[in-house]
Design an enzyme around this catalytic site. Structure first.
Site, PDB file in Angstrom:
ATOM      1  N   ASP A 245      34.214  28.187  32.829  1.00 29.30           N
ATOM      2  CA  ASP A 245      35.822  29.131  33.110  1.00 29.30           C
ATOM      3  C   ASP A 245      36.563  28.097  32.021  1.00 29.30           C
ATOM      4  O   ASP A 245      36.689  26.714  32.336  1.00 29.30           O
ATOM      5  CB  ASP A 245      35.634  29.140  34.721  1.00 29.30           C
ATOM      6  N   GLU A 457      48.621  37.249  46.590  1.00 30.22           N
ATOM      7  CA  GLU A 457      47.643  37.065  46.632  1.00 30.22           C
ATOM      8  C   GLU A 457      46.684  36.807  44.918  1.00 30.22           C
ATOM      9  O   GLU A 457      47.250  38.043  44.423  1.00 30.22           O
ATOM     10  CB  GLU A 457      46.395  37.802  47.554  1.00 30.22           C
TER      11      GLU A 457
END
Length: 714
Positions: A245, A457
Site C-alpha cells: 500500500d 466516511e
C-alpha cells in the site's frame, strides 16, 4: 532476437530474460510504482498506480458506477462481471489514447488496484463502502467475478490487471492503521479474513495482491512471512506480483518499530516477496544490497514478476497482436455504458420499508413534491471515493425533476448541513427549519434525502473527512438530520426517506415513524435518475443488504477488537434493525417447492420462484448452512442465485453445495465437518426472526446429518 522480444516464449521466460539484462540500479527503479523508461532495452516508462473501484478513477472522464458497497447490494455476480468488463474497456480505451500521446503519468496504467475484498466487519469503518460487505462468501463471489471482468478472457493477454487488496485483516480504525496490530485467531483468519483473497487467487487468477498498512498478529502485512510467503505463495500458489500500500513500508520503522531504519524496512519487504513499492522508499534497496541485507537475485525475481504482468498486458508485443489495442476512445462514457450504469444503480437500491404500499408513487395523483435534506442535491453523495469524473451528474432532486417534468411542481430545501448545526456560519443554528416547514406544508409527498457522503466516511487523510479520520463515531444520522426528519414526520404528510450512505445507519426513529425507506448507497453519477424511476414504479427494487444494519453501537465490540464474536450476521446475538440479505420488492416473488438431493460429497438444491405480483421483479435465492451446536456461527451464506421474473412467471433454479460448505474451521485453522446435525435454509432472506417478520416469508429448512467427522483439505 533477444529472448524477451520472442513472442514464441512464455511471458515468464521473456520477463526473466529482460530482468537479467538490467543493471542493479535499473532493477531497483523498476520496483517503484513510477517505473522509469530503460531506453536501451526498449522499456517504456510505466506507472503501476491506478484505481478502478467503481469505474476508471482519477484520470478524467469515465463511467462512474455505484460505489462498491452498492454493487454488492445487487447480489448479482453475473452483473458484477459485466460492470467490470465495462470498466476495463474504458481503461483500455483511455490507455490507448494516453500512450498515443506519450502520457505515462500516475493513474494512466493498466494495473488497477481494485477490488477491495476486505471484510466490512464493523459499520464504523470509513472505508467499508469500498468493499463488498461483511460476508466472506458474498465478497468472494463478487470479487472473483469482478476480477474476471477486469482481466478479460482473451486466453493470452489480460485486458487489465486486477488487484485484491488489502491483504489481510484490515478494516480500521483508520487513524491507527499505520501503527495498529490487528490480532486475529487462526479460526477467524480462516473463517472470515482470508477466504475472499483465497478465492481471488485460486479461482480468478488475480494478477496483483496489495498488502495492508497495519500489522497482523505482530508482522507488518507488507513484510509478513506468514501472509506473503506461507499463505499467499506457499498455500495458494500465487504467481503474480505483490505491491505495498502507498508508503506503507516506511511505517515499518516509523510506526510499527519492527525495523531500525529505511534500509532495514525495504530489505524486510523485498525479502518477504513485496515486489512493488507504492512510494519511493525502495530506492534504499541499493544500500540494502551494499550492506548484504538483500541479494540482487531477490530484486531480479521481483522485477521478473513485474515484467511478467506488463507482458501479459501486451506491452512488449506487436500492437496488432493485442486485440485490446483496437478499443477506441469513443467507448468511454458511451450511451451503452450510461445505460448499464443506470441499471447498476437501480439494481443496488434496497427497499427497507414500505408501509401500506406508499411506494411506488403515482405521478398523476401529485401536484407538488417536496425534496428535503442535505443529500437531495449533493453530487458527493452520488459517487463515494476512488471515483472518476462523470460527464453528467444526476442528483436525487434532478432525477425527480427530470422524471416529473412540468407536470408536477418540485420544491427543494437543503434542510440542514450534512453534519454541522447550521448552513450559514453567522446564523443562529438550524437555519433552514422555517424553509423545511414551508416546503412540507406545500407538498403532497416529501422525499427526505439524508445520510452521509465521502467527506464524512472514507480513508484516513482524505480531504474533508470531518470526524474520526474518516471513520464514524457512531451509527446515527449526523448533525441535525434526525431533527429535520422528525419535523417532516410530524407534518402529517407522507414521507419517503432516501438514505445515501456507504454504510449502515441506525435509523431507529425512521423505522418507527417514516412509512417508506430506500437505501440508495452512493448510487453513481446517474443515481438520481435511477432512484426517481424506482420511486415512481418504473422498476421494482431488488437490492439486498450486504451488511447488517444494527440498532446501536452499544451492541458492538470495541472497534479495535478483531475477534468476530458478536460481529456481523454470522455471530451477532441481538436482533438487527435490518438484517444482512434483506430487501423488499414492489412485487410478490415467493420461493417454494424446495428439494435437496445428496450425491456423494455434493448437494443439489432445486427451488421454484414465482412472481405472484403485477410487476416485473428480480429476487435472490439465498442458501444458508448452520451447524447445530453451541460453538458454531448462527448460519452462513453458502450459495445464491438471482432471477428476474415477469408477473405470473415461474422459474426453477438449481443451486449447489459441497460437503466443504458444512465445514467450520477449528482453533488450529483446520476445516472440519463434525459428526452431527446441520440445517440448510433456502429462501429469499436469512432464517432469522427479524427477516421473517419483515418479509413475511420463512425460508425452507432442510435437515442434514453427517455420521462421522471429516477434515476438508485446503
Amino acid at each position: 532476437m533477444e529472448a524477451y522480444l520472442d513472442e514464441n516464449l512464455s511471458f515468464e521466460e521473456r520477463a526473466a530474460d529482460l530482468a537479467s539484462r538490467m543493471t542493479l540500479e535499473e532493477k531497483v527503479y523498476q520496483t517503484l510504482h513510477g517505473a522509469p523508461a530503460i531506453e536501451r532495452l526498449g522499456v517504456k516508462a510505466y506507472n503501476y498506480w491506478n484505481e478502478a473501484l467503481h469505474g476508471v478513477a482519477r484520470a478524467g472522464v469515465a463511467t462512474v458506477f455505484p460505489q462498491a458497497i452498492g454493487l454488492a447490494a445487487t447480489f448479482d455476480e453475473d452483473f458484477l462481471e459485466r460492470v467490470a468488463g465495462v470498466i476495463a474497456d474504458e481503461g483500455r480505451a483511455k490507455f490507448n489514447a494516453q500512450q498515443k500521446y506519450g502520457d505515462y503519468d500516475i493513474y494512466k496504467g493498466l494495473t488497477f488496484w481494485s477490488p477491495n475484498v476486505n471484510i466490512f466487519r464493523d459499520p464504523r469503518w470509513g472505508r467499508g463502502h469500498e468493499t463488498f460487505g461483511e460476508d466472506p462468501y458474498l465478497t468472494s463471489r463478487l470479487g472473483v467475478r469482478f476480477i474476471e471482468g477486469l482481466q478479460g478472457k482473451d486466453g493470452k493477454y489480460m485486458k487489465a490487471a486486477a488487484c485484491a487488496k488489502h491483504f489481510a485483516v484490515h478494516s480500521g480504525p483508520e487513524d491507527l492503521r499505520h501503527s495498529f496490530n490487528a490480532e486475529a485467531t487462526e479460526q477467524d483468519m480462516r473463517e472470515t479474513y482470508l477466504p475472499a483473497f483465497k478465492a481471488c487467487v485460486e479461482e480468478a487468477g488475480v494478477e496483483v495482491v496489495m498488502g495492508a498498512y497495519n500489522r497482523t498478529n505482530g508482522e507488518p502485512c507488507c513484510g509478513s512471512k506468514r501472509l506473503l510467503e506461507d499463505i499467499l505463495r506457499g498455500e495458494w500458489g500465487f504467481q503474480g506480483h505483490v505491491t505495498s500500500d502507498c508508503w506503507a513500508i516506511k511505517d515499518f520503522h516509523e510506526f510499527h518499530m519492527v525495523t531500525a531504519n529505511a534500509v532495514e524496512s525495504v530489505a524486510l519487504a523485498m525479502n518477504r516477496g513485496c515486489d512493488l513499492n507504492c512510494g519511493n522508499i525502495y530506492g534504499n534497496l541499493l544500500k540494502a544490497v551494499e550492506q548484504g541485507l538483500v541479494n540482487e537475485e531477490t530484486i531480479e525475481r521481483a522485477v521478473t514478476r513485474l515484467m511478467t504482468t506488463r507482458m501479459k498486458l501486451g506491452l512488449f508485443d506487436a500492437p496488432e497482436k493485442v486485440s485490446y489495442n483496437t478499443i477506441p476512445y469513443e467507448v468511454v462514457d458511451c450511451e451503452k455504458h450510461r445505460q448499464i450504469n443506470e441499471e447498476a444503480a437501480r439494481k443496488s437500491v434496497v427497499l427497507l420499508k414500505n408501509e401500506d404500499g406508499l411506494l411506488p408513487l403515482n405521478r398523476k395523483e401529485l401536484h407538488t413534491i417536496g425534496v428535503i435534506g442535505p443529500n437531495g442535491n449533493n453530487r458527493k453523495a452520488l459517487v463515494g471515493n476512488y471515483e472518476g469524473t462523470a460527464s453528467e451528474y444526476i442528483t436525487v432532486l434532478e432525477g425527480i425533476q427530470r422524471y416529473v417534468g412540468d407536470e408536477v411542481r418540485v420544491l427543494f430545501s437543503e434542510g440542514c448541513h450534512l453534519c454541522r448545526d447550521r448552513i450559514q456560519g453567522l446564523s443562529a443554528g438550524n437555519d433552514r427549519i422555517a424553509e423545511v416547514r414551508a416546503v412540507a406544508e406545500a407538498s403532497d409527498v416529501i422525499i427526505a434525502c439524508m445520510g452521509l457522503d465521502a467527506s464524512l466516511e472514507g480513508e484516513e487523510g482524505d480531504e474533508g473527512n470531518e470526524f474520526a479520520s474518516g471513520d464514524k463515531p457512531d451509527l446515527n444520522l449526523p448533525g441535525l438530520q434526525e431533527d429535520i426528519l422528525k419535523v417532516l414526520a410530524e407534518s402529517g404528510k407522507p414521507v419517503v426517506l432516501v438514505l445515501l450512505s456507504g454504510s449502515a445507519l441506525a435509523v431507529n426513529y425512521a423505522d418507527e415513524h417514516i412509512p417508506a425507506i430506500l437505501q440508495g448507497w452512493y448510487p453513481g453519477a446517474r443515481g438520481g435518475m435511477a432512484i426517481a424511476e424506482i420511486l415512481f414504479g418504473d422498476y421494482s427494487p431488488e437490492g439486498k443488504l450486504p451488511v447488517t444494519f444494527y440498532r446501536t453501537t452499544e451492541e458492538l465490540p470495541e472497534f479495535t477488537d478483531y475477534s468476530m464474536k458478536n460481529r456481523t450476521y454470522r455471530y451477532m446475538k441481538r436482533e438487527a434493525l435490518y438484517p444482512f440479505g434483506y430487501g423488499l420488492s414492489y412485487t410478490d416473488i415467493v420461493c417454494g417447492s424446495v428439494s435437496m438431493e445428496r450425491t456423494g460429497q455434493n448437494f443439489t438444491i432445486q427451488t421454484e420462484l414465482e412472481n405472484r405480483g403485477d410487476m416485473v421483479g428480480a429476487e435472490t435465492v439465498q442458501v444458508y448452512v448452520r451447524a447445530c451446536r453451541e460453538d458454531a456461527p448462527n448460519w452462513q451464506l453458502k450459495a445464491l442465485k438471482k432471477a428476474s421474473l415477469k408477473p405470473g412467471e415461474k422459474k426453477t433454479l438449481i443451486l449447489s453445495l459441497s460437503e466443504a460448505d458444512f465445514g467450520l474451521y477449528n482453533e488450529e485453522g483446520i476445516r472440519v465437518v463434525e459428526a452431527g446435525e446441520y440445517e440448510v435454509y433456502v429462501g429469499t432472506s436469512q432464517p432469522d426472526a427479524r427477516s421473517i417478520a419483515l418479509t413475511g416469508q420463512t425460508p425452507e429448512r432442510i435437515a442434514v446429518h453427517f455420521d462421522s467427522e471429516k477434515i476438508i483439505p485446503e
